[in-house]
Design a protein around this motif. Structure first.
Motif, PDB file in Angstrom:
ATOM      1  N   ILE A  39       5.818   3.248 -19.843  1.00 27.18           N
ATOM      2  CA  ILE A  39       6.977   4.141 -19.895  1.00 27.18           C
ATOM      3  C   ILE A  39       8.057   3.729 -18.902  1.00 27.18           C
ATOM      4  CG2 ILE A  39       5.594   6.119 -20.633  1.00 27.18           C
ATOM      5  CD1 ILE A  39       5.813   7.183 -17.749  1.00 27.18           C
ATOM      6  N   ALA A  40       7.754   2.754 -18.035  1.00 25.62           N
ATOM      7  CA  ALA A  40       8.691   2.423 -16.954  1.00 25.62           C
ATOM      8  C   ALA A  40       9.415   1.099 -17.153  1.00 25.62           C
ATOM      9  CB  ALA A  40       7.955   2.413 -15.614  1.00 25.62           C
ATOM     10  N   VAL A  41       8.743   0.090 -17.666  1.00 27.91           N
ATOM     11  CA  VAL A  41       9.363  -1.233 -17.770  1.00 27.91           C
ATOM     12  C   VAL A  41       9.027  -1.865 -19.105  1.00 27.91           C
ATOM     13  CG1 VAL A  41       9.282  -1.624 -15.279  1.00 27.91           C
ATOM     14  CG2 VAL A  41       7.395  -2.414 -16.708  1.00 27.91           C
ATOM     15  N   ASP A  42       9.817  -2.857 -19.479  1.00 28.13           N
ATOM     16  CA  ASP A  42       9.521  -3.658 -20.656  1.00 28.13           C
ATOM     17  C   ASP A  42       8.860  -4.949 -20.189  1.00 28.13           C
ATOM     18  OD1 ASP A  42      10.605  -1.979 -22.677  1.00 28.13           O
ATOM     19  OD2 ASP A  42      12.618  -2.589 -22.055  1.00 28.13           O
ATOM     20  N   GLY A  43       7.749  -5.312 -20.829  1.00 27.23           N
ATOM     21  CA  GLY A  43       7.074  -6.545 -20.459  1.00 27.23           C
ATOM     22  C   GLY A  43       6.208  -6.384 -19.227  1.00 27.23           C
ATOM     23  N   THR A  44       5.910  -7.523 -18.584  1.00 28.50           N
ATOM     24  CA  THR A  44       5.026  -7.556 -17.417  1.00 28.50           C
ATOM     25  C   THR A  44       5.807  -7.248 -16.146  1.00 28.50           C
ATOM     26  OG1 THR A  44       3.626  -9.212 -18.476  1.00 28.50           O
ATOM     27  CG2 THR A  44       3.441  -9.004 -16.089  1.00 28.50           C
ATOM     28  N   LEU A  45       5.209  -6.466 -15.272  1.00 25.26           N
ATOM     29  CA  LEU A  45       5.850  -6.119 -14.007  1.00 25.26           C
ATOM     30  C   LEU A  45       6.052  -7.355 -13.149  1.00 25.26           C
ATOM     31  CD1 LEU A  45       6.701  -3.820 -11.962  1.00 25.26           C
ATOM     32  CD2 LEU A  45       4.380  -4.057 -11.037  1.00 25.26           C
ATOM     33  N   ASP A  46       7.242  -7.485 -12.588  1.00 20.82           N
ATOM     34  CA  ASP A  46       7.534  -8.498 -11.576  1.00 20.82           C
ATOM     35  C   ASP A  46       7.718  -7.766 -10.251  1.00 20.82           C
ATOM     36  OD1 ASP A  46       8.385 -10.463  -9.898  1.00 20.82           O
ATOM     37  OD2 ASP A  46      10.117 -11.076 -11.114  1.00 20.82           O
ATOM     38  N   PRO A  47       6.706  -7.791  -9.367  1.00 22.30           N
ATOM     39  CA  PRO A  47       6.798  -7.027  -8.122  1.00 22.30           C
ATOM     40  C   PRO A  47       8.022  -7.370  -7.283  1.00 22.30           C
ATOM     41  CG  PRO A  47       4.556  -7.803  -8.467  1.00 22.30           C
ATOM     42  CD  PRO A  47       5.410  -8.482  -9.493  1.00 22.30           C
ATOM     43  N   ALA A  48       8.502  -8.615  -7.407  1.00 20.52           N
ATOM     44  CA  ALA A  48       9.653  -9.018  -6.603  1.00 20.52           C
ATOM     45  C   ALA A  48      10.917  -8.250  -6.993  1.00 20.52           C
ATOM     46  CB  ALA A  48       9.887 -10.522  -6.757  1.00 20.52           C
ATOM     47  N   HIS A  49      10.960  -7.755  -8.220  1.00 16.73           N
ATOM     48  CA  HIS A  49      12.143  -7.036  -8.681  1.00 16.73           C
ATOM     49  C   HIS A  49      11.865  -5.552  -8.926  1.00 16.73           C
ATOM     50  CE1 HIS A  49      13.082 -11.281  -9.739  1.00 16.73           C
ATOM     51  NE2 HIS A  49      14.293 -10.920  -9.352  1.00 16.73           N
ATOM     52  N   ALA A  50      10.673  -5.104  -8.588  1.00 18.39           N
ATOM     53  CA  ALA A  50      10.335  -3.690  -8.781  1.00 18.39           C
ATOM     54  C   ALA A  50      10.935  -2.851  -7.671  1.00 18.39           C
ATOM     55  CB  ALA A  50       8.819  -3.512  -8.805  1.00 18.39           C
ATOM     56  N   THR A  51      11.429  -1.679  -8.015  1.00 19.54           N
ATOM     57  CA  THR A  51      12.007  -0.792  -7.018  1.00 19.54           C
ATOM     58  C   THR A  51      10.913  -0.122  -6.182  1.00 19.54           C
ATOM     59  OG1 THR A  51      11.976   1.111  -8.487  1.00 19.54           O
ATOM     60  CG2 THR A  51      13.935  -0.290  -8.546  1.00 19.54           C
ATOM     61  N   ALA A  52      11.336   0.402  -5.041  1.00 21.08           N
ATOM     62  CA  ALA A  52      10.394   1.116  -4.185  1.00 21.08           C
ATOM     63  C   ALA A  52       9.826   2.337  -4.903  1.00 21.08           C
ATOM     64  CB  ALA A  52      11.088   1.546  -2.892  1.00 21.08           C
ATOM     65  N   GLY A  53      10.691   2.985  -5.718  1.00 18.41           N
ATOM     66  CA  GLY A  53      10.224   4.162  -6.440  1.00 18.41           C
ATOM     67  C   GLY A  53       9.135   3.834  -7.449  1.00 18.41           C
ATOM     68  N   LEU A  54       9.302   2.722  -8.178  1.00 24.64           N
ATOM     69  CA  LEU A  54       8.290   2.331  -9.155  1.00 24.64           C
ATOM     70  C   LEU A  54       7.006   1.913  -8.461  1.00 24.64           C
ATOM     71  CD1 LEU A  54       7.306   1.741 -11.967  1.00 24.64           C
ATOM     72  CD2 LEU A  54       8.496  -0.454 -11.901  1.00 24.64           C
ATOM     73  N   LYS A  55       7.125   1.200  -7.356  1.00 27.59           N
ATOM     74  CA  LYS A  55       5.933   0.792  -6.612  1.00 27.59           C
ATOM     75  C   LYS A  55       5.177   2.014  -6.102  1.00 27.59           C
ATOM     76  CE  LYS A  55       7.487  -3.782  -5.082  1.00 27.59           C
ATOM     77  NZ  LYS A  55       7.832  -4.632  -3.929  1.00 27.59           N
ATOM     78  N   ALA A  56       5.921   3.008  -5.632  1.00 27.08           N
ATOM     79  CA  ALA A  56       5.270   4.235  -5.153  1.00 27.08           C
ATOM     80  C   ALA A  56       4.579   4.957  -6.301  1.00 27.08           C
ATOM     81  CB  ALA A  56       6.301   5.149  -4.499  1.00 27.08           C
TER      82      ALA A  56
END
Length: 453
Positions: free
Chosen positions: A399-416
Motif C-alpha cells: 500500500i506504500a510503494v510500487d516495486g521493491t523498497l530502496d532503503p536509500a530513498h525511503a522516508t523516515a515515516g515509511l521506515k518507522a
C-alpha cells in the motif's frame, strides 16, 4: 496546517503526494467544510496527511473517490474489520441497487476498493494485524467472485439459457487459495464444470454446446473481474495454473480435471494444488473438486523426485527473479517463495502417509507439518517467524510503494511504519532481524531441498 505539510513533504515522492492531496481537495463536493472538520477532528488531519504522504495506492483511491472520506468519520472503519457475512451482505445490497449489468460491475469495484482502502488505513494505523488484513482481503475477493458469478450467469442466461443439471465451480489457487491476499494480489483461478452425459447443449434461445457454454461463462467472469469500467479496474486474473496451462481450455470438465491430475500433472502443478480450494459455485461440485484434489495430493509418489523437481523449479524461478535485495521479500533467498517451496514440497512428500498436513495456508501448513514430525520443530519455528515478519512488511509495502523498497530513498515515516509492523523500535534493528531470518530460512531451504549433485 503545518502537520499536513510536514507529512506530505516527508513522503517518498513529495510532488506526487501534494498532487494527490490537491486532487482530493478538488474532487470534494461543493459545500464540504474540510478544514473546519480538520480543526474539529485533528486526528483526521493526521490520518489524511499520513495517507497522502506515505501510501500512494491509498492516496490515489482517496483522490479518485473522495466520498470514501465519509467512511473515515466512522470509528468502526478505523478500528474493526467486517466479517465475511457482513461483506457479502454489503456487496449484495450494492448490486441490488444497480440499474444494469455494467452497474453491477461498477458496484463490485466500489465495494472492493473501499474495503481494500479500509484494510490499508488500519495497516497504517496499526489496528489490523497482518493475518487479519489477509483474511479480510481474502473475504473481499471471495465475495466479489461469488456475487459476480451470479450476475454473469444471469446475463448469459438471457441468450444461452442454462445447462439443465449442469454445475460450475471456481477454484482459488495462490494467495487467494491460501487466504494470504494483500492489497495488490491478483487472483489465481481454475474453472471446473460438470453436466449430464446426455445433455449436449444449453436451453436458451441461442443454445451453446456444453463445453462452449462453460467456456463462455468462465470468460465472462474473467472479464467481469478484470475489465476497466468507469470505476476503474478490479483484479488481475491469472489462469496459468489450470490443467495444461495457458494452452488448455479456460474451463475444464470434472472428469478431465480428475484424469489430468491423476496421470499427467507435473510436480509443480501438484505443488500448486496444495493451496487450492473452492470459493464459489455449486456447493456439491465444489466438494467433489476438493475431494479430487485431496486424492491427487495423497497419491503414492516418489519423494526424492518431488524434492529434485522442486529444487529445479526454484532455480528456474531464480534465473528470472533473482531477488538480489533482501527487501525483495518475495524472491530473495530466504524470502516468501523459498518458504512456500519448502512448505509445499514437505506437504507433498508427507501427505501420502498423513493428509493432516494438507492446509492451504502457509503458516497453518507449517504447524501441521511440525505436529506430524515432517519438519523439525525448531526449523518450523524459524520459518514461521520469517514468514510472519515478511508478510507483515509486504502488507505495508503493497500500500506504500510500487516495486521493491530502496532503503536509500525511503522516508523516515515509511521506515518507522515498517519498523512498527515488524514489532521493533527502529529500521536498523528491523533490517538486522529481517536479514538474519532470511539467512536462517534459506539454510532450512537448502537442507530440505538439497541440490541434486
Amino acid at each position: 496546517m503545518p502537520a499536513l505539510l510536514e507529512a506530505l513533504a516527508a513522503s517518498a515522492d513529495p510532488d506526487a503526494a501534494f498532487m494527490q492531496f490537491d486532487r482530493f481537495l478538488s474532487n470534494l463536493p461543493a459545500g464540504v467544510q474540510l478544514f473546519s472538520l480538520f480543526l474539529a477532528r485533528p486526528e483526521l488531519l493526521q490520518l489524511v496527511a499520513k495517507i497522502a504522504g506515505s501510501a500512494p495506492r491509498l492516496a490515489t483511491h482517496l483522490a479518485r473517490a473522495p466520498a470514501t472520506f465519509d467512511a473515515l468519520l466512522d470509528a468502526d472503519f478505523l478500528s474493526s474489520l467486517p466479517t465475511r457475512d457482513a461483506l457479502a451482505e454489503n456487496l449484495r445490497d450494492l448490486m441490488a441497487r444497480a440499474d444494469d449489468y455494467e452497474g453491477c460491475l461498477d458496484a463490485a469495484r466500489r465495494f472492493a476498493k473501499e474495503q481494500i482502502f479500509r484494510v490499508g488505513v488500519q495497516i497504517i494505523e496499526g489496528t489490523a494485524k497482518p493475518e487479519d488484513a489477509a483474511r479480510t482481503l481474502t473475504h473481499v475477493a471471495e465475495c466479489v467472485v461469488s456475487e459476480l458469478l451470479a450476475v454473469v450467469e444471469e446475463d448469459l442466461a438471457q441468450s444461452a439459457g442454462c445447462v439443465p443439471g449442469g454445475r460450475f465451480a471456481v477454484i482459488a489457487m495462490g494467495k487467494l487459495g491460501g487466504r494470504e491476499m494483500t492489497a495488490a494480489s491478483d487472483l489465481d483461478l481454475i474453472f471446473v464444470y460438470d453436466a449430464p452425459d446426455a445433455q449436449e447443449q444449453s436451453n436458451g434461445v441461442r443454445p451453446l454446446l456444453v463445453v462452449t457454454y462453460y467456456a463462455r461463462l468462465a470468460q465472462r467472469l474473467i472479464a467481469a473481474l478484470t475489465v476497466l469500467t468507469s470505476e476503474g479496474g478490479l483484479y488481475e486474473v491469472d489462469m496459468r495454473l489450470r490443467p495444461t496451462g495457458n494452452k488448455g481450455p479456460v474451463a475444464v470438465s470434472l472428469e478431465s480435471f480428475r484424469r489430468y491430475h491423476e496421470s499427467e500433472a507435473w510436480t509443480w502443478e501438484r505443488l500448486a494444488l496444495t493451496r487450492a480450494r473452492a470459493v464459489a459455485g455449486d456447493i456439491e461440485l465444489c466438494r467433489e473438486v476438493e475431494a479430487a484434489i485431496r486424492m491427487t495430493l495423497t497419491a503414492k509418489s516418489d519423494a526424492e523426485k518431488i524434492v529434485t523437481d522442486a529444487r529445479d523449479m526454484r532455480e528456474r524461478v531464480a534465473t528470472q527473479f533473482s531477488g538480489k535485495s533482501g527487501w525483495d521479500l518475495k524472491y530473495t533467498p530466504g524470502g516468501l517463495v523459498d518458504i512456500e517451496f519448502v512448505v509445499q514440497t514437505l506437504q507433498l512428500c508427507a501427505a501420502q502417509a498423513n493428509d493432516y498436513v494438507l492446509r492451504t495456508n502457509t503458516i497453518e501448513a507449517l504447524k501441521s507439518l511440525r505436529d506430524a514430525k515432517a519438519i523439525l520443530a525448531e526449523d518450523a519455528a524459524t520459518i514461521i517467524e520469517a514468514a510472519n515478519l515478511q508478510t507483515a512488511l509486504i502488507h505495508v509495502l503493497r500500500i506504500a510503494v510500487d516495486g521493491t523498497l530502496d532503503p536509500a530513498h525511503a522516508t523516515a515515516g515509511l521506515k518507522a511504519l515498517l519498523a512498527r509492523a515488524g514489532g521493533v523500535s527502529g529500521f536498523v534493528e528491523l533490517e538486522r532481524i529481517l536479514f538474519d531470518l532470511q539467512k536462517r530460512a534459506r539454510r532450512i531451504f537448502e537442507e530440505n531441498l538439497p541440490r541434486n549433485e
